[in-house]
Structures are given as C-alpha cells and as structure tokens.
Design an enzyme around this catalytic site. Structure first.
Site, PDB file in Angstrom:
ATOM      1  N   LYS A   1       0.911  -1.069   0.008  1.00 27.33           N
ATOM      2  CA  LYS A   1       0.043  -0.163  -0.027  1.00 27.33           C
ATOM      3  C   LYS A   1       0.876   1.406   0.131  1.00 27.33           C
ATOM      4  O   LYS A   1       0.405   2.340  -0.635  1.00 27.33           O
ATOM      5  CB  LYS A   1      -0.911  -0.200   1.296  1.00 27.33           C
ATOM      6  CG  LYS A   1      -1.883  -1.145   0.947  1.00 27.33           C
ATOM      7  CD  LYS A   1      -2.649  -1.329   2.537  1.00 27.33           C
ATOM      8  CE  LYS A   1      -3.707  -2.600   2.096  1.00 27.33           C
ATOM      9  NZ  LYS A   1      -4.381  -3.011   3.513  1.00 27.33           N
TER      10      LYS A   1
ATOM     11  N   GLN B   1      -4.514  -1.794   9.774  1.00 29.71           N
ATOM     12  CA  GLN B   1      -4.187  -3.021   9.125  1.00 29.71           C
ATOM     13  C   GLN B   1      -5.092  -4.113  10.118  1.00 29.71           C
ATOM     14  O   GLN B   1      -4.616  -4.209  11.142  1.00 29.71           O
ATOM     15  CB  GLN B   1      -2.785  -3.293   8.792  1.00 29.71           C
ATOM     16  CG  GLN B   1      -2.708  -4.633   7.964  1.00 29.71           C
ATOM     17  CD  GLN B   1      -3.241  -4.790   6.816  1.00 29.71           C
ATOM     18  OE1 GLN B   1      -2.991  -3.820   5.989  1.00 29.71           O
ATOM     19  NE2 GLN B   1      -3.973  -5.785   6.307  1.00 29.71           N
TER      20      GLN B   1
ATOM     21  N   ASP C   1     -11.321   2.271   3.898  1.00 28.19           N
ATOM     22  CA  ASP C   1     -11.433   0.717   4.026  1.00 28.19           C
ATOM     23  C   ASP C   1     -13.083   0.580   3.937  1.00 28.19           C
ATOM     24  O   ASP C   1     -13.511  -0.561   3.503  1.00 28.19           O
ATOM     25  CB  ASP C   1     -10.987   0.109   5.150  1.00 28.19           C
ATOM     26  CG  ASP C   1      -9.761  -0.731   4.869  1.00 28.19           C
ATOM     27  OD1 ASP C   1      -9.224  -0.777   3.713  1.00 28.19           O
ATOM     28  OD2 ASP C   1      -8.845  -0.784   5.720  1.00 28.19           O
TER      29      ASP C   1
END
Length: 288
Positions: free
Chosen positions: A53, A97, A120
């Site tokens: 990422k 994460q 997200d």
C-alpha cells in the site's frame, strides 16, 4: 478453447493512473492527498500488505504516513492515536491493518475512525451509505470486483449473479454492488443446498470463500464470467484462488472469462484504496 484471462494488472494500473492524475490536479489546488497507515504487531502477511500500500501511494502521488506499533500495544493507546489522526486536517484517509492483536477490539477501532476518513469502508455509516445507494466510499475489494467485470467489457444488468460467501467485508457488499447494477443476485454460503445447480445457472460467479477448489468445472456454464476473490495455498504451498483455474477456464470456453490468482482481485483491492484516498481528499475539501 479456454476462457479469457481477465487482466487484473492492466485494469489496476489504469485505475492507479487515473488516481495519479486526480492527485496531481488536487496538488495544483494546494491539496496533498495523504493516507495514514497503522500497523500493530509483527504479522508477516500484514507487513507485506502495508508495504504494498505504501508503494502504491508513492506511485500515485499520495503521501503515506506510517505508524508501526508493538504487538503488546493497549487498546486505549491505539484509540488515542486514531483520535489524533481524526483531528489532523491534512490526513485524509486512515487505514488500520487487520487483524489486530487479541487485546484490541476490531469493532471499537472501526467505530473510532472518522467515517469521512474510513477509506476501507468498514465504518457502519459507510456500510449504510452503500446499502442505501448513496454516494460515498465503496469497500475496496468489492469495488475492485465490479471494476474487473465492467472494465473487461461485461455488463451486470439483467444477468444472474451468484456470490459464494456472505462475509460483512466482501460477500455481502459485492452482492449489494451487483444488485445496484441491476443484476439478479443469489447469495450462497456453507448452508446452501444444491450449490452446483445454482452456480450452473449463473452468468457471473463471484467466489469469496477462501477455500481451494470451491468452484469446479462442473459448476459453471459455458460463456459465464468467474471472479475469484479467494487467496489460498494448495497442498504444495502454491498460491491459488477458490476456483480450479485450469479446469474451470476450459469449461467456460472462449466466450467465458475468469480472473486469475494471483494477478486478479488482489491487485484491484490496492488500486481501489488509492481511488478511495482521492475521494476522501475531495470529500474533506468540499470538492464532491
């Protein structure tokens, strides 16, 4: 003749290029898109995902700020960091994460992230926006699935779409996105009876189970499109998806299509994250 191999790399590169152009346009207006990436612990797979990422951000022109915390970080400390990131105006996206260590509640962390910075799309507010069809963030993997289908030249409208898997983060939102594109959607799961017969009727199959050989050659009809979201290891330790790729590709025929693993949905997930970071920067600067 085998089915067309859907080009996840080519499509993801196209989306990242579009994001780069938009990032350049925002910077010309004095806005530097910025993503904060939070990693707790030393999980090897998570570290790989985070590094991917960061690299994507660099290529696209999105500034990434990394916050790496030890495995024994207390929940209160992580929530405090998220609160600080929420309050920082020049950070537009926050990504924590997953999975998190046992002592930290994923639900509390997701709820703590400002919905406008939730790139997200896990926050209940953004999930509700998706359910009601309102503009906002789309979850990265499901949105990537839809882009793979449409940018490969296939339409969803009027098609029978079968989604195998009903997880909150993948299966359910994929089904909702296909429904919004006027597909007729059937959701299947571990309790579904006659899975083979249902899949055999499908024009589009999306498998998000996480189990090798969930989709076999006798489950697909000729000319169908199969999108494989699975990321598994076979008995030899080789990376594979949910579909028996070679056999299913043969059964689909030259009019059909299938996404590979690797080289399919995984690449799209990162590309759609970049897209969401741009959306977040625009949203917080009243440009949407």
């Amino acid at each position: 003749m085998k089915a067309k191999r859907i080009d996840g790399k080519g499509i993801s590169d196209q989306i990242k290029q579009e994001a780069a152009q938009e990032s350049t346009a925002l910077q010309a207006q004095g806005i530097q898109p910025c993503l904060a990436v939070v990693l707790v612990g030393n999980d090897a797979a998570s570290q790989i995902y985070v590094n991917n990422k960061k690299k994507a951000c660099e290529k696209v022109g999105i500034l990434s700020r990394s916050y790496e915390l030890p495995e024994d970080t207390e929940e209160a400390a992580l929530l405090h960091l998220i609160d600080q990131l929420n309050r920082t105006p020049d950070i537009h996206g926050i990504l924590v994460q997953l999975p998190l260590p046992m002592q930290i509640s994923e639900e509390k962390v997701i709820l703590a992230i400002d919905a406008q910075k939730d790139v997200d799309c896990f926050h209940p507010m953004n999930v509700g926006m998706l359910q009601t069809g309102r503009k906002g963030f789309l979850p990265c993997t499901p949105a990537g699935v839809l882009e793979l289908i449409t940018r490969s030249g296939y339409t969803v409208e009027g098609k029978h779409c079968v989604v195998i898997g009903r997880s909150h983060n993948v299966g359910k939102p994929i089904a909702m996105l296909l429904l919004q594109q006027n597909g007729t959607v059937t959701i299947c799961h571990s309790k579904t009876k006659n899975l083979k017969e249902i899949c055999k009727q499908a024009d589009i199959i999306v498998s998000a189970v996480g189990k090798c050989h969930t989709v076999t050659a006798d489950m697909v009809k000729e000319g169908a499109v199969v999108i494989d979201v699975g990321m598994n290891r076979d008995d030899n330790g080789k990376l594979c998806g949910d579909a028996d790729f070679d056999a299913v590709s043969e059964a689909l025929g030259e009019q059909g299509a299938i996404s590979p693993v690797p080289g399919g949905v995984g690449l799209m997930t990162v590309a759609m994250l970049m897209h969401n970071c741009i959306v977040a920067a625009k949203l917080q600067n009243n440009l949407l």
